[in-house]
Design an enzyme around this catalytic site. Structure first.
Site, short mmCIF file in Angstrom:
data_model
loop_
_atom_site.label_atom_id
_atom_site.label_comp_id
_atom_site.label_asym_id
_atom_site.label_seq_id
_atom_site.Cartn_x
_atom_site.Cartn_y
_atom_site.Cartn_z
N LYS A 164 -7.00 4.66 -19.92
CA LYS A 164 -7.25 4.99 -21.32
C LYS A 164 -5.98 4.78 -22.15
CE LYS A 164 -11.12 5.99 -19.39
NZ LYS A 164 -11.50 7.31 -18.91
N ARG A 196 0.84 -1.21 0.00
CA ARG A 196 0.00 0.00 0.00
C ARG A 196 0.87 1.26 0.00
NH1 ARG A 196 -2.00 1.86 4.44
NH2 ARG A 196 -2.35 -0.18 5.36
N ASP A 235 -6.55 17.43 -15.80
CA ASP A 235 -6.85 16.07 -16.24
C ASP A 235 -6.40 16.00 -17.69
OD1 ASP A 235 -7.99 13.72 -17.22
OD2 ASP A 235 -9.72 13.87 -15.88
N TYR A 287 -14.48 15.84 -16.51
CA TYR A 287 -15.04 14.48 -16.39
C TYR A 287 -16.19 14.43 -15.37
CZ TYR A 287 -15.08 9.41 -15.86
OH TYR A 287 -15.46 8.10 -15.81
#
Ligand SMILES: *Cc1c(COP(=O)(O)O)cnc(C)c1O
Length: 416
Positions: free
Chosen positions: A220, A70, A195, A123
């Site tokens: 993406k 983590r 972004d 987004y």
């Protein structure tokens, strides 16, 4: 082609000189190329924890990538270094998804009482986070018209901390002038976040233009094969350090196996995006000549409102374009359904070409009036261009658009 590729860095702490060209950085980035007798491919450290020899070492390794996954993991570290090289930033971090990267970064950089200014065409998931979740923590957001810079400045308050933008936008592929945004933010001492999912560092490196933090849905283009979820934050070392603490606490870290697939994707990022740039431009040109197409949105078409900005700051126009059919929303649906090489599926950026109707997918939850104001009409079709041969893709579009030559009644008879 724009001249962004040949741009030389001119100072600023987020800026790093590039040792290699991007094609080379994509393949060799993050790896130690002087190393001998090691595996060429980065191994998957498929482990949640790491053994230490003694307590001294235990303490020394906390927060490193060989302590507990983590906190970090060596497979992820190689991808993070490669991404930082490609973006020209001090450092980068991986997350379990694009949303995890964005939400974790905002939570890391903001506190109760802070104010955000964000562009309207960002987004949908981010709009939801800013308007429904952050207010619960006492963080307010003002949304501004993406292409009206004066409105941005008017929205600033004494407690404004962060300016969030996206470029190119979805689905109208509007391009934001990064140099202007960065200088405005500097004047008001704001952190700028972008972004940059649609650009990828192959087409635009926002840090070169003075943007502080570059965010991606690596799901993406970085992943590139529609088979992983991935989020990325890349930027200045001090910001990345804060975000790393938040990632460790919030837990949106990336799985080592997904990091391996991401690394494999990054190796071909430059060649994929270059092909997608070329094909998308050809398709945009084809569509703009077609009698059944009312309008095409692609940054490197001369009639696009941001053509000049795109030429200035982008190496290519990217793999996403949208167009409006001559007809109704139902007609757009008929065309989308008649495509066969473009698969009807949300998402973008992969090697397979995809098609969506924004009004029924990414923008479905937005009030129809506002949607129209944002330029997202019912008759709009969005394409994500893959790496298939462009002539096959154009032939598929030609065949699908031919359904508009028939009346609905004829089309029904034809499918019976
Ligand atoms: C897909 C996408 C996101 C969200 O990323 P996930 O990986 O799906 O969480 C954020 N921004 C943009 C521009 C996207 O296309």
């Amino acid at each position: 082609m724009g001249d962004a590729a040949s741009r030389v860095f001119t100072g600023g702490s987020a800026l790093k000189r590039h040792k290699f060209r991007q094609e080379t950085e994509a393949v060799r980035g993050g790896t130690n190329i002087d190393k001998k007798n090691g595996p060429l491919a980065t191994p998957i450290y498929q482990t949640s924890t790491f053994e230490v020899t003694d307590m001294q070492e235990q303490l020394r390794l906390t927060n490193s990538d060989i302590y507990y996954t983590r906190y970090g993991n060596p497979t992820g570290t190689v991808a993070e270094k490669a991404i930082a090289e490609l973006e020209g930033t001090d450092a980068a971090l991986l997350f379990s998804s694009g949303m995890a990267a964005i939400t974790t970064s905002f939570l890391a950089l903001l506190k109760s009482g802070d104010h955000i200014v964000a562009q309207r065409d960002i987004y949908g998931g981010v709009i939801k986070f800013l308007s429904q979740w952050l207010p619960k923590l006492g963080i307010e957001t003002t949304f501004v018209d993406t292409n009206n810079i004066e409105q941005h400045e008017q929205a600033f308050r004494p407690n404004t901390k962060l300016l969030h933008i996206e470029s190119p936008t979805n689905p109208n592929v509007r391009v934001v002038d990064l140099e202007k945004i960065a200088s405005l933010a500097r004047k008001h001492r704001l952190i700028t976040t972008i972004d940059s999912t649609f650009s990828t560092p192959i087409n635009c490196r926002p840090a070169e233009w003075g943007i502080d933090l570059v965010l991606h849905s690596g799901t993406k283009y970085f992943g590139g094969h529609s088979d992983i979820l991935c989020g990325i934050a890349a930027g200045r070392a001090d910001l990345i350090e804060q975000i790393h603490h938040a990632r460790t606490t919030l837990g949106g870290c990336m799985d080592p196996h997904a990091a391996f697939l991401l690394l494999r994707g990054i190796k071909t990022l430059a060649v994929r995006v270059e092909r997608q740039n070329q094909s998308a431009l050809k398709i945009a040109e084809f569509l703009s000549q077609h009698s059944k197409v009312a309008q095409v949105h692609y940054p490197l078409l001369k009639e696009h409102p941001d053509y000049a900005i795109a030429r200035k700051q982008m190496k290519g126009g990217g793999g996403v374009l949208s167009f409006e059919v001559e007809g109704s929303g139902a007609d757009a649906c008929r065309v989308a359904e008649a495509l066969s090489l473009f698969t009807l599926a949300p998402s973008l950026g992969g090697v397979d070409s995809l098609v969506t109707i924004p009004a029924l997918t990414s923008h479905y939850m937005i009030d129809p009036e506002l949607r129209k104001k944002m330029g997202v009409t019912d008759r709009m079709i969005r394409l994500s261009v893959g790496i298939e041969h462009v002539d096959d893709l154009i032939a598929d579009l030609e065949k699908a658009l031919a359904v508009l030559n028939r009346t609905r009644k004829e089309a029904l008879v034809a499918t019976e």
